[in-house]
Design an enzyme around this catalytic site. Structure first.
Site, PDB file in Angstrom:
ATOM      1  CE  LYS A  76      -3.786   2.143   2.642  1.00  0.00           C
ATOM      2  NZ  LYS A  76      -4.687   1.977   3.793  1.00  0.00           N
ATOM      3  CB  SER A 152      -7.127   4.646   2.779  1.00  0.00           C
ATOM      4  OG  SER A 152      -6.532   3.945   3.856  1.00  0.00           O
ATOM      5  CB  SER A 176      -8.444   1.803   5.696  1.00  0.00           C
ATOM      6  OG  SER A 176      -8.904   3.119   5.856  1.00  0.00           O
TER       7      SER A 176
END
Length: 464
Positions: A76, A152, A176
């Site tokens: 990520k 996210s 997230s």
């Protein structure tokens, strides 16, 4: 069978048996990433991926059995990767290249994973949708490419669901990992506080943690096994000496459930269905499921407190990382959070933390006699692109209302696939365990998987 149809566990087994090579596997995924770039899964592709794979093949040939050796992985874009661009989802940091890995990225690299690149994220992870000014398009769910894959960790979820990665690194500060897993029909695990190190970050109130995004519970457990190694000096660091891959549940569990959103929004019918069908399966497996009232609501003081806390966190990150001459490149919502942060006194921040701690404590007290809590993951299906125009904070909270309390309480939580509705949209179900009982939660998830709680329904891009 195409290579991406194998689970991560199956790929590792095939690599060790020399039935496939890491270079072959890596090339397969790189080709698929290029073909499906329109899904918005990646920010940056690592140009050294094939070289990494070649070195992994040499190590495999020599008998090396590092736990993830040769397995392709995405990181990520909120986690620092040495020598590989890390933007934090922000145009203000579009050219930032860290000199070293974050702690957890270092563990994954040491375990032999082949990094294919950085998966898409929202700016500083501040929103539950993945859209930024770094990538040309948002991360979308492959099941409905006109809808967000949440955030996210939206890029990670998109990549795994579309067959662009076997498994992915992700992180979760208020849902997230879990909400993107729900929008993409995946398994997403948020570990207990301290199991996965936040290093180099350090805070007394640690709400965010890194964790795995996967297609199967076994794959999630494999990745968590590597990530779960606290750094020296971690405030909340702890180890699970037995590992996570046994996935063997030996006892009947007492499970609390609710579907109430705690907001002004009614419970979505598909969210209700996800919980009811899961409760039925749990009862068939011999567990005791009891519906209880929602322990605490998102009233105005709590809603303001969580907004203030996010504003403070984003403000601290931008002050540390974004040069003043580049703040004009920040997105409007980030600038709104910065403006809120500028109005906060130290007392405001401490009081917000105290209120959120009381909110989380209300949940822990209400479920103290239970082993697990069952709720929806999201209040409804993946939302269309552009849905959050207007009062973003209010709209995001109404949709992702079920997940933040587990972060604030520091307890483990996992989102599992529930069903795909008549419109082809995925829905997830949320299980929350007791503190540091991550193994038990994963074992329960594996039991539900074995009981066929969900069908393996792939999106159209999986087959192309």
């Amino acid at each position: 069978m195409s290579l991406h149809e194998l689970s991560a566990a199956q790929q590792l087994k095939a690599l060790r048996a020399k039935e496939i090579s890491s270079r072959e596997l890596t090339g397969h995924y790189l080709e698929r990433i290029g073909r499906h770039a329109d899904l918005g899964a990646f920010v940056t592709i690592d140009g050294s991926a094939l070289d990494q794979a070649a070195k992994a093949d040499e190590r495999l040939a020599a008998g090396d059995r590092a736990p993830l050796l040769g397995l392709p992985l995405g990181i990520k874009d909120l986690a620092a990767t040495a020598g590989l661009r890390t933007t934090f989802g922000s145009a203000a940091l579009a050219e930032f290249v860290p000199p070293e890995d974050s702690w957890t990225v270092g563990l994954l690299r040491q375990a032999g994973a082949v990094f294919l690149g950085k998966t898409n994220t929202s700016e500083f992870g501040a929103t539950c949708y993945t859209e930024n000014d770094v990538t040309p398009s948002p991360a979308v769910t492959p099941y409905a490419p006109t809808r967000y894959s949440s955030g996210s960790s939206g890029g990670a979820a998109t990549a795994v669901a579309a067959g662009l990665l076997p498994v992915a690194h992700a992180s979760d500060g208020a849902g997230s990992i879990r909400t993107p897993a729900a929008t993409c029909h995946l398994v997403g695990m948020k570990p207990s506080r301290g199991l996965v190190s936040p290093a180099p970050a350090a805070s007394f109130l640690v709400a965010s943690t890194e964790g795995p995004m996967a297609r199967t519970v076994e794959d999630a457990a494999l990745l968590l096994d590597v990530m779960a190694s606290p750094a020296p000096g971690d405030l909340y660091g702890w180890r699970n000496e037995g590992g996570f891959t046994a996935l063997n549940l030996q006892r009947r569990l007492k499970i609390a459930m609710w579907t109430d959103t705690g907001t002004s929004e009614d419970t979505d019918p598909q969210a209700e269905l996800a919980v009811r069908r899961t409760a039925k399966t749990l009862e068939e497996l011999g567990h005791d499921v009891q519906e209880i009232p929602l322990p605490a609501r998102w009233d105005e003081p709590v809603s303001h407190a969580i907004l203030a806390w996010f504003a403070y966190q984003v403000g601290a990150v931008t002050q540390m990382m974004v040069p003043l001459n580049r703040t004009h490149l920040l997105r409007p919502y980030t600038r709104r959070l910065l403006a809120i942060n500028e109005t906060l006194s130290a007392n405001d921040i401490v009081m917000a933390q105290a209120l959120l701690a009381r909110y989380a404590s209300a949940f822990l007290a209400a479920v103290d006699d239970y082993d697990v809590v069952l709720t929806p993951t999201t209040n409804g299906p993946p939302v269309p692109i552009g849905h959050y125009a207007g009062d973003e904070a209010d709209l995001m909270l109404k949709w992702s209302c079920h997940t933040p309390w587990a972060n604030l309480a520091g307890v483990p939580a996992i989102s599992l696939p529930s069903h795909v509705d008549a419109d082809g949209l995925p829905h997830g179900v949320h299980l929350v365990g007791r503190n540091r009982r991550d193994s038990e939660l994963l074992a329960l998830a594996a039991q539900l998987e074995s009981a066929a709680l969900w069908d393996e329904v792939h999106p159209p891009s999986w087959h192309r």
